[in-house]
Write a protein that holds these residues in place. Structure first.
Motif, mmCIF file in Angstrom:
data_model
loop_
_atom_site.group_PDB
_atom_site.id
_atom_site.type_symbol
_atom_site.label_atom_id
_atom_site.label_comp_id
_atom_site.label_asym_id
_atom_site.label_seq_id
_atom_site.Cartn_x
_atom_site.Cartn_y
_atom_site.Cartn_z
ATOM 1 N N GLU A 130 16.612 -53.355 25.335
ATOM 2 C CA GLU A 130 16.607 -53.869 26.833
ATOM 3 C C GLU A 130 17.312 -52.644 27.463
ATOM 4 O OE1 GLU A 130 19.381 -56.964 27.162
ATOM 5 O OE2 GLU A 130 17.985 -58.638 26.126
ATOM 6 N N ALA A 131 18.256 -51.841 27.093
ATOM 7 C CA ALA A 131 18.471 -50.774 27.633
ATOM 8 C C ALA A 131 17.393 -49.666 28.001
ATOM 9 C CB ALA A 131 19.627 -50.110 26.980
ATOM 10 N N ALA A 132 16.658 -49.608 26.803
ATOM 11 C CA ALA A 132 15.423 -48.548 26.855
ATOM 12 C C ALA A 132 14.489 -48.987 27.881
ATOM 13 C CB ALA A 132 14.791 -48.289 25.531
ATOM 14 N N ASP A 133 14.074 -50.226 28.002
ATOM 15 C CA ASP A 133 13.306 -50.895 28.936
ATOM 16 C C ASP A 133 13.730 -50.632 30.333
ATOM 17 O OD1 ASP A 133 11.397 -51.387 26.818
ATOM 18 O OD2 ASP A 133 11.839 -53.661 26.674
ATOM 19 N N ALA A 134 14.834 -50.754 30.511
ATOM 20 C CA ALA A 134 15.431 -50.429 31.931
ATOM 21 C C ALA A 134 15.436 -49.127 32.579
ATOM 22 C CB ALA A 134 16.812 -51.276 31.979
ATOM 23 N N THR A 160 22.553 -38.758 32.427
ATOM 24 C CA THR A 160 21.869 -39.918 31.340
ATOM 25 C C THR A 160 23.153 -40.756 31.002
ATOM 26 O OG1 THR A 160 23.076 -38.024 29.711
ATOM 27 C CG2 THR A 160 20.588 -37.875 30.194
ATOM 28 N N VAL A 161 23.786 -41.157 31.940
ATOM 29 C CA VAL A 161 24.676 -42.465 31.824
ATOM 30 C C VAL A 161 24.047 -43.677 31.904
ATOM 31 C CG1 VAL A 161 26.635 -40.832 32.605
ATOM 32 C CG2 VAL A 161 25.224 -42.486 34.107
ATOM 33 N N ALA A 162 22.657 -43.796 32.391
ATOM 34 C CA ALA A 162 22.325 -44.790 32.530
ATOM 35 C C ALA A 162 22.029 -46.001 31.484
ATOM 36 C CB ALA A 162 20.677 -44.850 33.271
#
Length: 298
Positions: A121-125, A243-245
């Motif tokens: 989910e984090a990667a997809d965002a 790169t905190v996202a």
């Protein structure tokens, strides 16, 4: 207390490199790759890591990798294509990941698997513009049979996103790949010009890169100086801030739990690299040595 997201980003990145990096030198993975017909498993690192992007060709992979010599990339991809497929190369690695996690760090496997959905989910965002290596990894098929492997691949996808940002920062700063390697080696206190040479830089490339850095005041008596090391730290700080996202998306509690899950087993995984390649390889997975200028041997 407010979360220091830049510090969280640094810690999560180190944990990511440590959980991922061993596989590029894992004897089982290389043996799996050799079993596909590739002589001695040569070029495994590039072929397995680049598999999702490899169909675009060696020039695209060279651009994404930033500092690896184009001849190395072409050799590895051509050798893979002659004997097998890029899909099979990735599968050879994935089977070694699944087996290796259970052999080397069995105590983390079950909990790591619980992160799979959240990490994807984090990667997809994440935004993909300008992050081609990441985008190729994100669209690659995801396993459904092994949650720990899936979490590992999701984390690797996020790691490649950070890597794309790393090279965007270097390029925006006007650094060539070899000059970036010289700065990085000095910042890490690596021996001489080991780091750029490990990526295929030759004497001519090193001379050009040294001249490039000297023109910016980063070289004294043939060495990257303190100003160069400070500049490299500034680039590192900028990259960490950019790169905190993914970790904001995952959340501070889960991110720090992932860091703590990896921390006790990190040295065990790095030992695989030490034993098969040597103590300098996979520098991003290692604690930084004391900063000092190092000579460039030409």
């Amino acid at each position: 207390m407010d979360t220091d997201w830049i510090e969280v980003s640094r810690r999560a990145a180190l944990a990511s490199h440590r959980l991922i990096g061993w596989i590029f030198w894992d004897p089982t993975a290389i043996a799996n790759y050799a079993a596909l017909g590739v002589p001695d498993g040569r070029g495994y690192y590039i072929a397995s890591r680049a598999a999702p992007l490899a169909a675009a060709g060696h020039q695209a992979v060279t651009a994404a990798f930033g500092s690896i010599h184009p001849d190395f990339v072409r050799f590895a991809l051509d050798l893979c294509a002659q004997h097998t497929t890029f899909e099979a190369a990735a599968d050879a690695r994935d089977r070694a990941v699944s087996e290796g996690l259970r052999r080397h760090v069995p105590e983390v496997v079950d909990e790591l698997g619980t992160f799979a959905g959240e990490l994807w989910e984090a990667a997809d965002a994440l935004p993909s513009a300008g992050r081609v290596c990441f985008a190729a990894h994100r669209q690659w098929p995801r396993p459904t049979h092994d949650d720990a492997l899936s979490a590992w691949l999701a984390l690797n996808c996020i790691r490649e996103w950070r890597g794309d940002v790393h090279w965007a920062v270097q390029v925006a700063d006007g650094l060539s790949g070899t000059a970036a390697g010289l700065l990085d080696g000095a910042w890490r206190d690596y021996p001489d010009d080991w780091l750029p040479r490990s990526r295929g830089a030759n004497d001519e490339m090193l001379r050009t890169a040294l001249d490039e850095l000297a023109a910016r005041g980063f070289v004294t008596d043939g060495r990257v100086n303190d100003a160069g090391v400070r500049h490299r730290q500034e680039l590192e700080d900028r990259r960490d801030a950019l790169t905190v996202a993914p970790w904001r998306h995952l959340g501070a509690d889960r991110t720090l739990r992932l860091v703590e899950l990896v921390r006790p087993v990190a040295d065990r995984l790095l030992q695989i690299v030490d034993e098969t390649a040597g103590p300098n390889w996979m520098p991003a997975a290692r604690l930084r040595r004391s900063a000092a200028a190092r000579p460039v041997s030409l």
